[in-house]
Design an enzyme around this catalytic site. Structure first.
Site, mmCIF file in Angstrom:
data_model
loop_
_atom_site.group_PDB
_atom_site.id
_atom_site.type_symbol
_atom_site.label_atom_id
_atom_site.label_comp_id
_atom_site.label_asym_id
_atom_site.label_seq_id
_atom_site.Cartn_x
_atom_site.Cartn_y
_atom_site.Cartn_z
ATOM 1 N N LEU A 146 17.397 51.711 9.719
ATOM 2 C CA LEU A 146 16.042 52.250 9.594
ATOM 3 C C LEU A 146 15.010 51.172 9.276
ATOM 4 O O LEU A 146 15.262 50.256 8.499
ATOM 5 C CB LEU A 146 16.018 53.322 8.499
ATOM 6 C CG LEU A 146 17.007 54.473 8.699
ATOM 7 C CD1 LEU A 146 16.855 55.493 7.582
ATOM 8 C CD2 LEU A 146 16.850 55.145 10.053
ATOM 9 N N GLY A 196 9.084 52.270 11.048
ATOM 10 C CA GLY A 196 8.800 53.295 12.064
ATOM 11 C C GLY A 196 9.532 54.595 11.730
ATOM 12 O O GLY A 196 8.974 55.687 11.849
ATOM 13 N N HIS A 197 10.809 54.482 11.313
ATOM 14 C CA HIS A 197 11.562 55.689 10.932
ATOM 15 C C HIS A 197 10.978 56.317 9.668
ATOM 16 O O HIS A 197 10.889 57.541 9.543
ATOM 17 C CB HIS A 197 13.035 55.340 10.653
ATOM 18 C CG HIS A 197 13.790 54.815 11.826
ATOM 19 N ND1 HIS A 197 14.150 53.488 11.958
ATOM 20 C CD2 HIS A 197 14.254 55.436 12.939
ATOM 21 C CE1 HIS A 197 14.819 53.320 13.074
ATOM 22 N NE2 HIS A 197 14.887 54.475 13.700
#
Ligand code: PAF
Length: 282
Positions: free
Chosen positions: A33, A36-37
């Site tokens: 991750l 953006g996640h």
């Protein structure tokens, strides 16, 4: 935050939330991750009472020539990030849990048209793998909302089409791409870039911006896209495709279309990077 591997435990927890009338948002991921996640989890938190994330490196969406074994797996760090972002439940099934009969015997979901070109052409079977696993995860989590990143613009359109075509009662929220200061879109695949390639890679987003400007007042879309591709190649990457498309159907744009998206993919060293830019013409 609970981490759950087994489907029965996931269903038990989701049922409790449902009985309390809570709204559930879902963020499916393949782990490793980045910001953006986390932006997806933050969006999900604003939109619902409970946030479920999943980490599942989906074998069905990798081609025979793509090395799933080397896909970065960073579970402990991912759990930490999700906890900090306020995720309530993390689902981490194994391939045997998702595909108990094996990939060959698995029913699948395939979306026509929007999945056919661009990444669909360069990565045969990829979108079938994505829609099959997302459909299955949707059936397990039964979310009200699901969040996806616009960096994978074609993926978002494919999933939106699946949801509409199959009447799934789920709202899809598309979340803006998070970028480095250089313009490079955040991606797990950026891990494959060495220092020199990291300097070259922003040429992709720079040429999307150049092309977005160039098509204002010049409708030679194909010629301009070719010029952008050769700029990207001259910067030291190898363009896979760059196309100016209708923003929803993803068909090649014609002169009268106003809402467009430029879709691009390019190889930079070992990494295959994708990016896109939406453009509204006057
Ligand atoms: O975008 C991704 O990470 C994957 O394609 C997804 C949506 C989690 C399905 O495996």
């Amino acid at each position: 935050m609970q981490t759950i591997e087994q489907i029965s435990n996931l269903r038990g927890e989701i049922n409790l939330w449902r009985q309390q009338g809570l709204k559930i948002a879902f963020v499916p991921t393949m782990g490793n991750l980045h910001k953006g996640h986390i932006a997806l989890v933050e969006k999900a938190k604003l939109a619902a009472d409970k946030v479920v994330a999943s980490i599942f490196v989906n074998p069905m969406q990798f081609g025979a020539n793509e090395d799933i074994g080397n896909y970065p797996r960073t579970m402990a760090a991912d759990q930490e990030k999700l906890l900090t972002a306020g995720c309530d439940l993390l689902f981490t099934p194994t391939p045997a849990i998702i595909y108990p009969k094996g990939l060959d015997q698995q029913s699948y979901v395939e979306v026509p048209n929007v999945s056919q070109h661009y990444c669909g052409e360069s990565r045969p079977g990829h979108f079938r793998g994505v829609t099959t696993v997302v459909c299955k995860l949707f059936n397990l989590v039964q979310p009200d909302i699901a969040c996806f990143g616009l960096k994978d613009y074609q993926q978002v359109q494919v999933i939106q089409t699946m949801v509409e075509d199959l009447s799934m009662p789920i709202e899809i929220i598309a979340v803006e791409t998070v970028r480095e200061a250089s313009g490079l879109a955040l991606s797990s695949r950026n891990n494959y870039l060495n220092k020199e390639e990291k300097n070259i890679a922003p040429a992709l987003s720079q040429n999307l911006k150049w092309l977005a400007q160039a098509i204002r007042g010049n409708d030679d879309f194909v010629g301009l896209a070719q010029k952008a591709a050769s700029n990207i190649n001259m910067a030291g990457m190898k363009t896979d495709y760059i196309h100016i498309c209708h923003a929803r159907t993803l068909q090649p744009a014609n002169k009268d279309d106003k809402k467009l998206v430029i879709l691009a993919a390019a190889h930079c060293g070992k990494a295959r990077l994708i990016d896109n830019l939406q453009v509204t013409l006057a």
